[in-house]
Motif scaffolding. Structure first.
Motif, PDB file in Angstrom:
ATOM      1  N   ASN A  24      38.550 -13.965 -53.315  1.00 21.86           N
ATOM      2  CA  ASN A  24      37.490 -14.426 -54.227  1.00 21.86           C
ATOM      3  C   ASN A  24      36.841 -15.713 -53.748  1.00 21.86           C
ATOM      4  O   ASN A  24      35.628 -15.908 -53.914  1.00 21.86           O
ATOM      5  CB  ASN A  24      38.053 -14.598 -55.640  1.00 21.86           C
ATOM      6  CG  ASN A  24      38.063 -13.286 -56.412  1.00 21.86           C
ATOM      7  OD1 ASN A  24      37.210 -12.432 -56.215  1.00 21.86           O
ATOM      8  ND2 ASN A  24      39.041 -13.122 -57.286  1.00 21.86           N
ATOM      9  N   LYS A  34      32.817 -11.844 -57.477  1.00 18.33           N
ATOM     10  CA  LYS A  34      34.277 -11.885 -57.430  1.00 18.33           C
ATOM     11  C   LYS A  34      34.873 -10.593 -57.983  1.00 18.33           C
ATOM     12  O   LYS A  34      34.200  -9.828 -58.671  1.00 18.33           O
ATOM     13  CB  LYS A  34      34.793 -13.089 -58.226  1.00 18.33           C
ATOM     14  CG  LYS A  34      34.445 -14.445 -57.632  1.00 18.33           C
ATOM     15  CD  LYS A  34      35.061 -15.573 -58.435  1.00 18.33           C
ATOM     16  CE  LYS A  34      34.757 -16.919 -57.814  1.00 18.33           C
ATOM     17  NZ  LYS A  34      35.378 -18.032 -58.579  1.00 18.33           N
ATOM     18  N   SER A  36      38.664  -8.633 -59.620  1.00 14.69           N
ATOM     19  CA  SER A  36      39.857  -8.930 -60.414  1.00 14.69           C
ATOM     20  C   SER A  36      41.116  -8.571 -59.638  1.00 14.69           C
ATOM     21  O   SER A  36      41.092  -7.743 -58.721  1.00 14.69           O
ATOM     22  CB  SER A  36      39.832  -8.152 -61.726  1.00 14.69           C
ATOM     23  OG  SER A  36      40.026  -6.765 -61.490  1.00 14.69           O
ATOM     24  N   GLN A  39      41.924  -4.868 -59.855  1.00 14.89           N
ATOM     25  CA  GLN A  39      41.142  -4.020 -58.952  1.00 14.89           C
ATOM     26  C   GLN A  39      41.726  -3.980 -57.548  1.00 14.89           C
ATOM     27  O   GLN A  39      41.674  -2.967 -56.865  1.00 14.89           O
ATOM     28  CB  GLN A  39      39.706  -4.546 -58.858  1.00 14.89           C
ATOM     29  CG  GLN A  39      38.824  -4.323 -60.064  1.00 14.89           C
ATOM     30  CD  GLN A  39      37.472  -4.984 -59.866  1.00 14.89           C
ATOM     31  OE1 GLN A  39      37.347  -6.212 -59.941  1.00 14.89           O
ATOM     32  NE2 GLN A  39      36.464  -4.180 -59.596  1.00 14.89           N
TER      33      GLN A  39
END
Length: 225
Positions: A24, A34, A36, A39
Motif C-alpha cells: 500500500n 490502496k 485491503s 484482498q
C-alpha cells in the motif's frame, strides 16, 4: 521423528500484514488505489511481483517493476512491525523444546528480510514462551532463498537445513502452505505437512504430495508422541 522444519511466510509467521502495508505504501507513492489485507492475504506467500500484479491488475511490465522495487524498499522498513506467529505455533515450539527436538526454517525469502524478521520475533535466541510450560526455544537453522543455488521445490535447501539441525531427512517433518513446499519435502525424503492455516485461498491440493494435513500447528505434537 527427530526434527521439524518450517516454511516461513504463511506457515510459521503471518507476514501478510507487513507485506500488504508495504504494498500500500508503494501503491500510494505512485498514485494507485490502496488494497485491503483481506484482498491480498492469499497472495502473500507468492512473492513481491505476485502482490504487485494482484494489487494493481492490468498495469504494464514497467509499472509492475517500478511498484515491485518500491514495495521491497518499504518492506525493509516495515518488516516485522505487524507480523505475528500463527495460532498454535508458540505452543508447538514450546512442546518441541520440552521434547528436545530441534527445528529450523527453510524459506525462499531473501536473508536480508528473513533474518531481521525472526530476530524481531525473538526466534534466534532462547526464550520462554508460556508460563505453563517453561521450555525455551530458538531457531537452529535458517535457510533462505539466497543460501543455496536452487530454492524450493528443489530438495537442496531442505537437505542443508537437515544437516544443520543434525537430523536424518526421513525423520523430519516439513511444514508448508504451498505446492512447492510439499514437493520439496517429498524430494528431500521428509514427511510433508500441509499448514491449512496458511495462505491457501482454496487452492486445489488433492494432487499435492501431502503426507499429513493439520488445521493448527500444535496438532503436530500428537504426531511426535
Amino acid at each position: 521423528m527427530s526434527g521439524v522444519l518450517f516454511d516461513l511466510d504463511g506457515t510459521l509467521v503471518d507476514t501478510a500484514p507487513d507485506l500488504v502495508a508495504a504494498l500500500n505504501l508503494s501503491l500510494h507513492e505512485h498514485g494507485f488505489a490502496k488494497v485491503s489485507l483481506a484482498q491480498m492475504r492469499h497472495v502473500a506467500s507468492h512473492g513481491s511481483m505476485a502482490l504487485v500484479r494482484a494489487g494493481a491488475p492490468g498495469i504494464t511490465d514497467a509499472e509492475a517493476l517500478m511498484l515491485q522495487q518500491a514495495l521491497l524498499r518499504h518492506y525493509h522498513q516495515v518488516n516485522g512491525n505487524h507480523a505475528t506467529l500463527f495460532d498454535g505455533v508458540a505452543a508447538l515450539l514450546d512442546g518441541l523444546a520440552a521434547k528436545g527436538i530441534p527445528w529450523g526454517i527453510v524459506t525462499n525469502k531473501a536473508a536480508r528480510y528473513a533474518r531481521p524478521l525472526i530476530n524481531k520475533l525473538g526466534l534466534t535466541s532462547a526464550r520462554t514462551v508460556s508460563r505453563a510450560n517453561k521450555g525455551n526455544y530458538f531457531c537452529q537453522s535458517l535457510i533462505s532463498g539466497d543460501s543455496v543455488t536452487r530454492g524450493k521445490p528443489d530438495a537442496a535447501p531442505l537437505l542443508l537445513a537437515a544437516s544443520q539441525i543434525g537430523c536424518m531427512p526421513s525423520r523430519i517433518f516439513y511444514l508448508g502452505d504451498a505446492r512447492r513446499d510439499m514437493e520439496s519435502a517429498r524430494a528431500a525424503g521428509m514427511v510433508s505437512v500441509l499448514a491449512s492455516w496458511g495462505y491457501l485461498d482454496g487452492d486445489e491440493v488433492t494432487n499435492w504430495p501431502v503426507d499429513l494435513r493439520l488445521e493448527r500447528a500444535d496438532e503436530l505434537l500428537s504426531h511426535l508422541a
